[in-house]
Every structure is written in structure tokens, then in C-alpha cells.
Write a protein that holds these residues in place. Structure first.
Motif, PDB file in Angstrom:
ATOM      1  N   HIS A 292      11.048   8.050  15.422  1.00  0.00           N
ATOM      2  CA  HIS A 292       9.763   7.517  15.847  1.00  0.00           C
ATOM      3  C   HIS A 292       9.206   6.611  14.744  1.00  0.00           C
ATOM      4  CE1 HIS A 292       8.873  11.243  13.636  1.00  0.00           C
ATOM      5  NE2 HIS A 292       7.725  10.674  13.300  1.00  0.00           N
ATOM      6  N   TYR A 293       8.242   5.787  15.113  1.00  0.00           N
ATOM      7  CA  TYR A 293       7.773   4.720  14.224  1.00  0.00           C
ATOM      8  C   TYR A 293       6.263   4.743  14.085  1.00  0.00           C
ATOM      9  CZ  TYR A 293      12.450   3.130  15.346  1.00  0.00           C
ATOM     10  OH  TYR A 293      13.821   3.070  15.525  1.00  0.00           O
ATOM     11  N   GLY A 294       5.805   4.273  12.941  1.00  0.00           N
ATOM     12  CA  GLY A 294       4.387   4.124  12.677  1.00  0.00           C
ATOM     13  C   GLY A 294       4.168   2.890  11.811  1.00  0.00           C
ATOM     14  N   VAL A 295       2.899   2.518  11.646  1.00  0.00           N
ATOM     15  CA  VAL A 295       2.574   1.342  10.838  1.00  0.00           C
ATOM     16  C   VAL A 295       1.408   1.703   9.923  1.00  0.00           C
ATOM     17  CG1 VAL A 295       1.822  -1.050  10.833  1.00  0.00           C
ATOM     18  CG2 VAL A 295       3.311  -0.215  12.672  1.00  0.00           C
ATOM     19  N   THR A 296       1.569   1.411   8.624  1.00  0.00           N
ATOM     20  CA  THR A 296       0.506   1.626   7.635  1.00  0.00           C
ATOM     21  C   THR A 296       0.275   0.317   6.885  1.00  0.00           C
ATOM     22  OG1 THR A 296       1.115   3.947   7.367  1.00  0.00           O
ATOM     23  CG2 THR A 296      -0.243   2.962   5.638  1.00  0.00           C
ATOM     24  N   ALA A 297      -0.971  -0.110   6.829  1.00  0.00           N
ATOM     25  CA  ALA A 297      -1.313  -1.356   6.128  1.00  0.00           C
ATOM     26  C   ALA A 297      -2.030  -1.025   4.821  1.00  0.00           C
ATOM     27  CB  ALA A 297      -2.207  -2.218   7.012  1.00  0.00           C
ATOM     28  N   SER A 298      -1.586  -1.644   3.725  1.00  0.00           N
ATOM     29  CA  SER A 298      -2.235  -1.485   2.415  1.00  0.00           C
ATOM     30  C   SER A 298      -3.266  -2.603   2.252  1.00  0.00           C
ATOM     31  CB  SER A 298      -1.191  -1.553   1.298  1.00  0.00           C
ATOM     32  OG  SER A 298      -0.262  -0.491   1.425  1.00  0.00           O
ATOM     33  N   LEU A 299      -4.533  -2.244   2.008  1.00  0.00           N
ATOM     34  CA  LEU A 299      -5.638  -3.206   1.988  1.00  0.00           C
ATOM     35  C   LEU A 299      -6.443  -3.094   0.687  1.00  0.00           C
ATOM     36  CD1 LEU A 299      -6.847  -2.524   5.636  1.00  0.00           C
ATOM     37  CD2 LEU A 299      -5.342  -4.377   4.869  1.00  0.00           C
ATOM     38  N   VAL A 300      -7.166  -4.184   0.353  1.00  0.00           N
ATOM     39  CA  VAL A 300      -8.017  -4.231  -0.843  1.00  0.00           C
ATOM     40  C   VAL A 300      -9.336  -4.908  -0.466  1.00  0.00           C
ATOM     41  CG1 VAL A 300      -8.277  -5.025  -3.207  1.00  0.00           C
ATOM     42  CG2 VAL A 300      -6.010  -4.391  -2.353  1.00  0.00           C
ATOM     43  N   LYS A 301     -10.451  -4.329  -0.903  1.00  0.00           N
ATOM     44  CA  LYS A 301     -11.765  -4.939  -0.689  1.00  0.00           C
ATOM     45  C   LYS A 301     -12.636  -4.594  -1.887  1.00  0.00           C
ATOM     46  CE  LYS A 301     -15.245  -6.854   1.533  1.00  0.00           C
ATOM     47  NZ  LYS A 301     -15.317  -8.295   1.774  1.00  0.00           N
ATOM     48  N   ALA A 302     -13.153  -5.625  -2.553  1.00  0.00           N
ATOM     49  CA  ALA A 302     -14.026  -5.443  -3.721  1.00  0.00           C
ATOM     50  C   ALA A 302     -13.365  -4.590  -4.782  1.00  0.00           C
ATOM     51  CB  ALA A 302     -15.356  -4.849  -3.285  1.00  0.00           C
ATOM     52  N   GLY A 303     -12.070  -4.814  -4.953  1.00  0.00           N
ATOM     53  CA  GLY A 303     -11.326  -4.070  -5.968  1.00  0.00           C
ATOM     54  C   GLY A 303     -10.959  -2.656  -5.567  1.00  0.00           C
ATOM     55  N   ILE A 304     -11.289  -2.242  -4.336  1.00  0.00           N
ATOM     56  CA  ILE A 304     -10.975  -0.879  -3.860  1.00  0.00           C
ATOM     57  C   ILE A 304      -9.725  -0.950  -2.980  1.00  0.00           C
ATOM     58  CG2 ILE A 304     -11.799   1.089  -2.526  1.00  0.00           C
ATOM     59  CD1 ILE A 304     -14.649   0.191  -3.198  1.00  0.00           C
ATOM     60  N   GLU A 305      -8.730  -0.203  -3.362  1.00  0.00           N
ATOM     61  CA  GLU A 305      -7.488  -0.142  -2.578  1.00  0.00           C
ATOM     62  C   GLU A 305      -7.538   1.046  -1.614  1.00  0.00           C
ATOM     63  OE1 GLU A 305      -4.188   0.040  -5.206  1.00  0.00           O
ATOM     64  OE2 GLU A 305      -4.570  -1.922  -6.142  1.00  0.00           O
ATOM     65  N   PHE A 306      -7.105   0.783  -0.398  1.00  0.00           N
ATOM     66  CA  PHE A 306      -7.022   1.878   0.577  1.00  0.00           C
ATOM     67  C   PHE A 306      -5.991   1.496   1.638  1.00  0.00           C
ATOM     68  CE2 PHE A 306     -10.225  -1.097   1.896  1.00  0.00           C
ATOM     69  CZ  PHE A 306     -10.057  -1.229   3.268  1.00  0.00           C
ATOM     70  N   GLU A 307      -5.705   2.444   2.504  1.00  0.00           N
ATOM     71  CA  GLU A 307      -4.702   2.224   3.544  1.00  0.00           C
ATOM     72  C   GLU A 307      -5.316   2.413   4.924  1.00  0.00           C
ATOM     73  OE1 GLU A 307      -1.508   4.943   2.682  1.00  0.00           O
ATOM     74  OE2 GLU A 307      -0.502   3.530   1.334  1.00  0.00           O
ATOM     75  N   ALA A 308      -4.788   1.683   5.865  1.00  0.00           N
ATOM     76  CA  ALA A 308      -5.184   1.822   7.259  1.00  0.00           C
ATOM     77  C   ALA A 308      -3.950   2.222   8.067  1.00  0.00           C
ATOM     78  CB  ALA A 308      -5.758   0.507   7.786  1.00  0.00           C
ATOM     79  N   VAL A 309      -4.110   3.245   8.884  1.00  0.00           N
ATOM     80  CA  VAL A 309      -2.978   3.773   9.661  1.00  0.00           C
ATOM     81  C   VAL A 309      -3.166   3.442  11.127  1.00  0.00           C
ATOM     82  CG1 VAL A 309      -1.708   5.849  10.304  1.00  0.00           C
ATOM     83  CG2 VAL A 309      -2.685   5.652   7.998  1.00  0.00           C
ATOM     84  N   TRP A 310      -2.105   2.931  11.744  1.00  0.00           N
ATOM     85  CA  TRP A 310      -2.123   2.606  13.175  1.00  0.00           C
ATOM     86  C   TRP A 310      -2.114   3.897  13.987  1.00  0.00           C
ATOM     87  CZ3 TRP A 310       2.826   1.698  16.321  1.00  0.00           C
ATOM     88  CH2 TRP A 310       2.512   1.359  17.647  1.00  0.00           C
ATOM     89  N   LYS A 311      -3.105   4.050  14.851  1.00  0.00           N
ATOM     90  CA  LYS A 311      -3.182   5.215  15.722  1.00  0.00           C
ATOM     91  C   LYS A 311      -3.141   4.746  17.175  1.00  0.00           C
ATOM     92  CE  LYS A 311      -5.560   8.384  12.612  1.00  0.00           C
ATOM     93  NZ  LYS A 311      -6.706   9.314  12.425  1.00  0.00           N
ATOM     94  N   PRO A 312      -1.955   4.656  17.733  1.00  0.00           N
ATOM     95  CA  PRO A 312      -1.838   4.164  19.116  1.00  0.00           C
ATOM     96  C   PRO A 312      -2.466   5.140  20.111  1.00  0.00           C
ATOM     97  CG  PRO A 312       0.255   5.040  18.349  1.00  0.00           C
ATOM     98  CD  PRO A 312      -0.651   5.031  17.168  1.00  0.00           C
ATOM     99  N   VAL A 313      -2.900   4.606  21.221  1.00  0.00           N
ATOM    100  CA  VAL A 313      -3.508   5.427  22.267  1.00  0.00           C
ATOM    101  C   VAL A 313      -2.387   6.015  23.126  1.00  0.00           C
ATOM    102  CG1 VAL A 313      -5.132   5.500  24.201  1.00  0.00           C
ATOM    103  CG2 VAL A 313      -5.546   3.949  22.277  1.00  0.00           C
TER     104      VAL A 313
END
Length: 274
Positions: free
Chosen positions: A195-216
Motif C-alpha cells: 500500500h502507498y502513502g504520501v508525506t510532504a516535508s514543508l517549511v514556513k517561517a523557519g519551522i519545519e513540519f510534515e503534511a500527510v495525505w489522508k485519502p477519503v
């Protein structure tokens, strides 16, 4: 000249009754098991858990008579009971007689003591069911591990509470073997699903965080379409972080460690350092 037949059963009474139907046969009774695990030691050790069988006390005479009778016989029918224990006894008979008599040994089973039933059993003669023998051995090994290792501790615990007498924990082997068998079957029949998933690594104002794809999708289901996951991953290149909201939250102190949580914590730490 008629063939000399040796038939081996478990019960002396059964041998006497069958002898009345087949006067030309020589009947012998094992009187239950004549080989078993030793009484003064475990008789089985990891990692292979192979039973170390010994001749039961006082049964060497039976083995000598069995070997002598086998030399005089042209056909040998091992007619012990049609259950796991009977099959194990039959295996001990076959192993005791060895290759010298293997060509004339057959296993027969029946559920009633009558001439017709035994004649039908002889017509349906077969070899020893080694799968059934291994099932009995597994049950016996579990019984030995549980009985020898758990029973003394169980007795000690109950004595500390004022209970007297020896308590045996060795009668759970059939259930334990069933649970082990069911677990092994589930492992053997398991079909892996990618099975597959998608995780995006993001940065805003020097803060690093991740966003995870949650399909319906329905609860418990997984995305098994790799192409769909690729399409979602391609769209992450156009993501734009508009706002980051920071809010305080309360974090409770971790609970005091107990043995199980301590072991898990150390296992995770050791895994990270290897």
C-alpha cells in the motif's frame, strides 16, 4: 503354508478378544506407552525441541518379546488405538523393529472389535501417519514444558496463600497446540499487500513540519493504487504554506516505568543505536 501374523494392540483384554476371532494370529499388547520422555529430566531442549525418548521403567522385557516375535512373523499389523496416542505407540513399535522388519509392517485401525471390522481394517492397511505422530509429540512437548516449569511455581504460589497440595498446569497442551497451529496457519496463509502513502516535508517561517495525505476511504482500507499515489505526490510540488498556527498545549508527564514499559523503552533505544 499359511503366513505367520503378528498383531500388536494396546489392551490385553482387546488382544484376548481378537485372538478368539483369529486363532492363527499371535497377539501382543503394549499396555499403553512403552517409550516416553524420561521421568527425571526434561527430555526435550530448545532450539529443536526434539523429544528424547527412553524405554519406560519395567518395559524392556516387552521390547525383547516384541523383537523376538517379529523375527518369527511374516506379517505384522500394528493395531493400536486410532487416535494421536495410538499413532505414537505405533510409531514406537515401527521404530523399535527398525528397517529389518519394515517391509512386513502395516498400520491398521478400527473402531469396533469384531471380525468384520478387523478384516476391513486389514484390507485398508496403511503406513504410520507421521503427521499425527508429530501432533502427539507437539502436545507431549508442550505438556512437558508447562508441567515441569510452571507446575512447581503454581504450587509454590498457592502454598503461599495457604493452599495445600500439588497443582498441575500440564493439562493445557491440547489448547496450546491448537493456538500454535492456528497462529502458524495464519502466518503461512498471510498474503502481503503493498500500500502507498504520501508525506510532504514543508517549511514556513523557519519551522519545519510534515503534511500527510489522508485519502477519503473507508476505515481500515488502504491505498493500493501506486499510480494514484504518484499523482498525489506530483501535486505536492505546488503546495504553498499560507499560515502556521502555534497554540500551547498541555503534555502530561509520562507514567512511571513498569517492567513491560521499561523493556519496550530499552528495546527501542537499543534498536536506534544499532
Amino acid at each position: 503354508m499359511s503366513q505367520r501374523v503378528l498383531m500388536i494392540v494396546e489392551s490385553p483384554n482387546k488382544a484376548k478378544k481378537i485372538q478368539g476371532y483369529f486363532t492363527g494370529f499371535k497377539l501382543m499388547a503394549t499396555v499403553g506407552h512403552f517409550k516416553d520422555l524420561p521421568r527425571d529430566s526434561m527430555g526435550v531442549e530448545p532450539p529443536n525441541h526434539k523429544p528424547d525418548y527412553v524405554v519406560s521403567e519395567g518395559r524392556q522385557g516387552f521390547i525383547s518379546k516384541l523383537q523376538a516375535a517379529a523375527k518369527e512373523a511374516d506379517l505384522i499389523y500394528v493395531a493400536t488405538d486410532p487416535d494421536r496416542e495410538g499413532e505414537a505407540i505405533a510409531a514406537h513399535v515401527v521404530n523399535t523393529l527398525g528397517k529389518a522388519h519394515s517391509s512386513k509392517v502395516s498400520r491398521i485401525t478400527y473402531t469396533e472389535i469384531s471380525r468384520k471390522a478387523i478384516e476391513s481394517a486389514i484390507q485398508a492397511k496403511r503406513s504410520v501417519d507421521w503427521s499425527l505422530v508429530r501432533a502427539q509429540e507437539a502436545r507431549r512437548v508442550v505438556d512437558r514444558y508447562v508441567g515441569y516449569l510452571v507446575s512447581p511455581e503454581l504450587t509454590k504460589k498457592f502454598k503461599a496463600r495457604g493452599q495445600s497440595g500439588f497443582l498441575s498446569a500440564g493439562r493445557v497442551q491440547s489448547v496450546a497446540v491448537k493456538l500454535i497451529d492456528e497462529r502458524q496457519r495464519s502466518i503461512s496463509n498471510f498474503v502481503p499487500v503493498v500500500h502507498y502513502g504520501v508525506t510532504a516535508s514543508l517549511v514556513k517561517a523557519g519551522i519545519e513540519f510534515e503534511a500527510v495525505w489522508k485519502p477519503v476511504i473507508p476505515q481500515g482500507q488502504l491505498i493500493t493504487d501506486m499510480e494514484e499515489a504518484k499523482r498525489v505526490a506530483a501535486r505536492t510540488h505546488t503546495l504553498k504554506v499560507v499560515k502556521v498556527l502555534q497554540v500551547p498545549r498541555k503534555v502530561a508527564a509520562p507514567k512511571p516505568l513498569i517492567t513491560t514499559t521499561y523493556v519496550r523503552l530499552m528495546a527501542a533505544a537499543l534498536k536506534l543505536t544499532t
